[in-house]
Design a protein around this motif. Structure first.
Motif, PDB file in Angstrom:
ATOM      1  N   MET A   1       2.254   4.565  -1.162  1.00 34.82           N
ATOM      2  CA  MET A   1       1.769   3.661  -0.129  1.00 34.82           C
ATOM      3  C   MET A   1       0.267   3.864   0.066  1.00 34.82           C
ATOM      4  N   LEU A   2      -0.433   2.747   0.328  1.00 35.44           N
ATOM      5  CA  LEU A   2      -1.880   2.783   0.488  1.00 35.44           C
ATOM      6  C   LEU A   2      -2.280   2.188   1.833  1.00 35.44           C
ATOM      7  N   LEU A   3      -3.442   2.597   2.312  1.00 36.71           N
ATOM      8  CA  LEU A   3      -4.013   2.049   3.529  1.00 36.71           C
ATOM      9  C   LEU A   3      -5.218   1.195   3.160  1.00 36.71           C
ATOM     10  N   GLY A   4      -5.258  -0.026   3.675  1.00 33.79           N
ATOM     11  CA  GLY A   4      -6.402  -0.906   3.477  1.00 33.79           C
ATOM     12  C   GLY A   4      -7.094  -1.164   4.808  1.00 33.79           C
ATOM     13  N   ILE A   5      -8.426  -1.191   4.786  1.00 40.76           N
ATOM     14  CA  ILE A   5      -9.214  -1.418   6.001  1.00 40.76           C
ATOM     15  C   ILE A   5     -10.225  -2.515   5.735  1.00 40.76           C
ATOM     16  N   GLU A   6     -10.306  -3.472   6.649  1.00 45.42           N
ATOM     17  CA  GLU A   6     -11.356  -4.488   6.625  1.00 45.42           C
ATOM     18  C   GLU A   6     -12.273  -4.280   7.818  1.00 45.42           C
ATOM     19  N   ILE A   7     -13.562  -4.098   7.558  1.00 42.78           N
ATOM     20  CA  ILE A   7     -14.565  -3.969   8.610  1.00 42.78           C
ATOM     21  C   ILE A   7     -15.504  -5.158   8.499  1.00 42.78           C
TER      22      ILE A   7
ATOM     23  N   ASP B   1       2.818  10.010   3.646  1.00 44.46           N
ATOM     24  CA  ASP B   1       3.363   8.912   2.848  1.00 44.46           C
ATOM     25  C   ASP B   1       2.276   8.140   2.107  1.00 44.46           C
ATOM     26  N   LEU B   2       1.012   8.421   2.408  1.00 48.35           N
ATOM     27  CA  LEU B   2      -0.098   7.648   1.855  1.00 48.35           C
ATOM     28  C   LEU B   2      -0.715   8.349   0.654  1.00 48.35           C
ATOM     29  N   ARG B   3      -1.184   7.508  -0.299  1.00 49.55           N
ATOM     30  CA  ARG B   3      -1.825   8.041  -1.504  1.00 49.55           C
ATOM     31  C   ARG B   3      -3.338   7.887  -1.481  1.00 49.55           C
ATOM     32  N   GLY B   4      -3.860   6.928  -0.709  1.00 48.36           N
ATOM     33  CA  GLY B   4      -5.296   6.692  -0.688  1.00 48.36           C
ATOM     34  C   GLY B   4      -5.638   5.526   0.213  1.00 48.36           C
ATOM     35  N   VAL B   5      -6.953   5.289   0.340  1.00 47.62           N
ATOM     36  CA  VAL B   5      -7.468   4.258   1.238  1.00 47.62           C
ATOM     37  C   VAL B   5      -8.480   3.392   0.495  1.00 47.62           C
TER      38      VAL B   5
END
Length: 310
Positions: A1-7, A61-65
């Motif tokens: 699972m990955l985390l995505g961020i929009e700024i 649970d996360l692999r990267g961002v």
């Protein structure tokens, strides 16, 4: 699972997914520009655990961002170069900051570039190369994807179509971005009754959204004039880009893509076709984006999957 961020300049989003075009969970907030970069970073600190909790997940649970940032970024240093909309980001080590916050490997890139990657991978450009993406909203950005990879020039970005000079020498954003449309409309309101009447009807200085709403209203002369000028300028910029790059498809997103075929896409296609370089005529089609408001999140996740594994 990955985390995505929009700024972005007005919007902050975080999403969870595997970079396959499906979101598991989404967190969305507004940016208070007066609070600057510090304020946005405080929001991210709060939002990450809220998002994980909503999905029943933890950091383990996360692999990267992956991060899509609303401004130019440096691929080598993984730092923000600057934001044109919010203070407090100049030369900021964003990837390092997110990695320290989350304990996860992090990769950042410009938001228009990752949006292009998303549309090329999961959206309106899927299976087509080269794919040129253009977002038209508060500002105007561009991204180019060739064989599934973002083209980033020497590593600080490329295809900045919003800064091409068109018509009488000003940049495209001055004619077709929200800020440029609003600035022109308010200048003209002093001498042009069409714009003066529209400003009187709203009771304040005009915004880009006011003009877009007026353009969608049949018969509003100020809205029609502003839209025609924006279409002329965008068509000229796209024509220059097509002569240089000849992509298979142009995908256009941002608020303007919601105006639809009759008001925006068909008139734009006619203008681009009329001025086409004959050997390239008919090779590039122009379509609306498919991934909506989450396009940058999808792109950030796709970027993380490409560079960090998912």
């Amino acid at each position: 699972m990955l985390l995505g961020i929009e700024i972005g300049g007005t919007k902050l989003q975080l999403g969870l997914g595997r970079g396959d075009g499906t979101l598991v969970a989404l967190w969305r907030g507004s940016v208070e520009s007066a609070a600057g970069g510090d304020g946005i970073r405080r929001q991210i600190v709060t939002a990450v655990p809220e998002l994980l909790k909503s999905a029943g997940l933890t950091h383990t649970d996360l692999r990267g961002v992956g991060v899509g940032f609303g401004g130019p970024t440096d691929d080598t240093t993984q730092r923000v170069i600057k934001s044109h909309h919010v203070a407090g980001w100049d030369d900021f080590p964003l990837a390092d900051w997110v990695a320290e916050l989350t304990g996860l490997p992090t990769v950042i890139c410009n938001d228009a570039d990752v949006a292009a990657l998303a549309e090329a991978t999961h959206g309106a450009g899927r299976g087509l190369s080269p794919l040129f993406y253009m977002t038209v909203g508060t500002g105007i950005g561009g991204g180019l994807v060739i064989d599934g990879k973002m083209y980033r020039g020497c590593g600080r970005g490329a295809v900045e179509i919003g800064h091409l000079r068109v018509r009488d020498g000003d940049i495209l954003e001055a004619y077709a971005a929200g800020w440029g449309i609003a600035a022109r409309a308010n200048r003209l309101a002093a001498t042009d009754e069409r714009y003066a009447a529209l400003r009187r009807s709203v009771g304040r200085d005009l915004t880009g959204k006011d003009i877009a709403t007026a353009a969608a209203a049949a018969g509003d002369p100020a809205g029609r004039d502003a839209l025609d000028l924006a279409l002329d300028a965008i068509a000229e910029a796209l024509g220059q880009m097509i002569k240089l790059l000849c992509p298979r498809r142009v995908v256009i997103g941002g608020g303007v893509s919601l105006m639809g075929d009759e008001l925006f896409f068909e008139p734009l296609r006619r203008r681009v076709s009329a001025a086409a370089f004959p050997p390239f005529a008919g090779l590039t089609d122009i379509v609306p984006a498919a991934l909506g408001e989450e396009v940058v999140i999808h792109g950030a996740l796709a970027l993380a999957r490409q560079q960090l594994g998912g």
